[in-house]
Write a protein that holds these residues in place. Structure first.
Motif, PDB file in Angstrom:
ATOM      1  N   LEU A 285      48.060   6.650 -35.925  1.00 54.28           N
ATOM      2  CA  LEU A 285      49.440   7.068 -35.696  1.00 54.28           C
ATOM      3  C   LEU A 285      50.383   5.876 -35.541  1.00 54.28           C
ATOM      4  CD1 LEU A 285      49.187  10.134 -33.261  1.00 54.28           C
ATOM      5  CD2 LEU A 285      49.509  10.121 -35.740  1.00 54.28           C
ATOM      6  N   SER A 286      49.881   4.761 -35.035  1.00 49.37           N
ATOM      7  CA  SER A 286      50.750   3.599 -34.869  1.00 49.37           C
ATOM      8  C   SER A 286      51.241   3.075 -36.222  1.00 49.37           C
ATOM      9  CB  SER A 286      50.016   2.496 -34.109  1.00 49.37           C
ATOM     10  OG  SER A 286      48.872   2.060 -34.832  1.00 49.37           O
TER      11      SER A 286
ATOM     12  N   LEU B 284      51.936  10.919 -29.595  1.00 49.89           N
ATOM     13  CA  LEU B 284      53.106  10.301 -30.225  1.00 49.89           C
ATOM     14  C   LEU B 284      54.340  10.742 -29.445  1.00 49.89           C
ATOM     15  CD1 LEU B 284      54.578   8.799 -32.587  1.00 49.89           C
ATOM     16  CD2 LEU B 284      54.580  11.002 -33.790  1.00 49.89           C
TER      17      LEU B 284
ATOM     18  N   ALA C 165      53.903   5.468 -37.466  1.00 46.66           N
ATOM     19  CA  ALA C 165      55.163   5.248 -36.761  1.00 46.66           C
ATOM     20  C   ALA C 165      55.893   4.029 -37.328  1.00 46.66           C
ATOM     21  CB  ALA C 165      54.903   5.066 -35.269  1.00 46.66           C
TER      22      ALA C 165
ATOM     23  N   THR D 109      55.876  12.420 -38.391  1.00 41.60           N
ATOM     24  CA  THR D 109      56.483  11.253 -37.746  1.00 41.60           C
ATOM     25  C   THR D 109      57.851  10.958 -38.320  1.00 41.60           C
ATOM     26  OG1 THR D 109      54.233  10.378 -37.488  1.00 41.60           O
ATOM     27  CG2 THR D 109      56.048   8.857 -37.092  1.00 41.60           C
TER      28      THR D 109
ATOM     29  N   THR E  39      53.088   5.208 -29.345  1.00 41.37           N
ATOM     30  CA  THR E  39      51.813   5.871 -29.635  1.00 41.37           C
ATOM     31  C   THR E  39      50.782   5.397 -28.625  1.00 41.37           C
ATOM     32  OG1 THR E  39      51.218   4.127 -31.212  1.00 41.37           O
ATOM     33  CG2 THR E  39      52.288   6.103 -32.096  1.00 41.37           C
TER      34      THR E  39
END
Length: 369
Positions: A218-219, A291, A222, A260, A282
């Protein structure tokens, strides 16, 4: 045969079999010790009156002739008792099932407001009725949501078509009108209609949950979303920041990137006119990938925030021009989160703006697999 008749026959059959087994036990463990033939037992010792009376002892066949009719009558009574009692007992046992069946037929006619509300102790039928009531409740809410969504979608799609029709009518009535301006406006309206259609298709795809699942960081998503929307943030004078550790989730990379991007775009667009900020974080929290997107902006009432994730709901009316949304951004986010087994939480910030938290099932890091 109906279930009631099968249960009745089963009850009666069990009683008759039990009676036959009892008779067999008597025969095996009792009658086999009786002599085959009848006899007379004579008392020893001098008789008191000079006579020697004998005691008659029946044989096995004599006992069986006396016992068999009574046993047959008992078996007949057990059969009749089993049929009558089994019918009454099965009727009482299946009464909740009849009530559930009537509720099912009522729901099949389109009446989803009916509930069973089965009374009594909590047994298998009570659990079935409660599960059916819960299913009807969810189905009723889903159908109402679908109807509301269809009405809103029809209204939203009708708007650009009506605008296009009006522009074409004006152009036909005014031949001297600037064609370039007309084409620009038609292009803007058509682009908005295409964007709405694509959003509806994406919402439908996310709701079906038919996508491949893989490990997604997820980072990185993002950072990709922030990099894509950085020109828009700079144009609006909004500070866009991302932070957080590597956060692994399980799902579709394309859909999670759309999730996102929608959140960051919504946070940038629905912000202060100047000097606003957006923070994207995150984190991995107890087996979940989290998130968090926070932005500045106007103060929002809790009642309004609770409706923002519904389709075609807009938080404010301050967004105009090319960045005007179609009211599906957060609805798509919620649909994607649910399809991944996650949750979406919206809460107003004390200083103004919105805090959005998406919690998804986490995935083990590469070194832990």
């Amino acid at each position: 045969m109906s279930v009631r008749l099968k249960l009745t026959a089963s009850y009666a059959g069990f009683l008759v079999v039990a009676g036959v087994l009892l008779i067999a036990v008597v025969w095996v463990f009792l009658l086999r010790y009786v002599p085959d033939r009848a006899g007379t037992v004579v008392e020893l010792g001098p008789p008191a009156d000079g006579n020697r009376p004998g005691l008659f002892v029946p044989g096995r066949s004599d006992l069986w002739r006396a016992f068999a009719p009574k046993a047959a009558l008992a078996l007949g009574f057990l059969l009749v008792f089993g049929l009558v009692g089994g019918w009454l007992l099965s009727s009482r046992m299946l009464a909740p099932l009849d009530r559930i069946t009537r509720a099912t037929r009522t729901a099949a006619t389109g009446s989803l407001t009916h509930r069973i509300h089965l009374p009594g102790r909590r047994d298998e039928f009570r659990e079935l009725a409660d599960a059916f009531d819960a299913m009807l409740e969810k189905l009723e809410a889903h159908v109402a949501e679908e109807r509301r969504f269809a009405a809103n979608a029809s209204h939203e799609l009708r708007t650009p078509l009506a605008i296009t029709q009006a522009l074409l009518d004006v152009a036909r009535d005014d031949p001297d009108r600037d064609v370039g301006v007309l084409l620009d406006r038609l292009r803007t309206v058509n682009t908005r209609a295409i964007g709405l259609t694509e959003a509806l298709l994406l919402l439908s795809r996310a709701g079906q949950g038919s996508f491949a699942r893989e490990r997604v960081d997820l980072s990185l998503l993002a950072e990709d979303a922030a990099e894509t929307l950085l020109p828009l943030a700079e144009k609006r004078g909004t500070t866009l920041e991302t932070s957080g550790d590597v956060t692994w989730a399980v799902g579709s990379q394309a859909l999670l990137l759309q999730l996102t991007t929608n959140l960051v775009h919504n946070a940038v667009v629905h912000n202060l006119p100047e000097g606003g900020s957006v923070h994207v974080t995150t984190t991995a929290d107890h087996g979940s990938a989290v998130l968090v997107v926070e932005n500045t902006g106007e103060r929002l009432a809790p009642g309004l925030v609770a409706t923002l994730a519904e389709p075609f709901q807009r938080g404010t009316e301050r967004v105009h021009g090319d960045q005007a949304g179609v009211g599906l951004g957060l609805a798509i986010v919620q649909s994607i989160a649910r399809a991944h087994g996650g949750t979406l939480t919206l809460s107003p910030r004390v200083d103004g703006g919105l805090r959005v938290v998406v919690r998804l099932p986490g995935a083990p890091a590469a070194e832990d697999r």
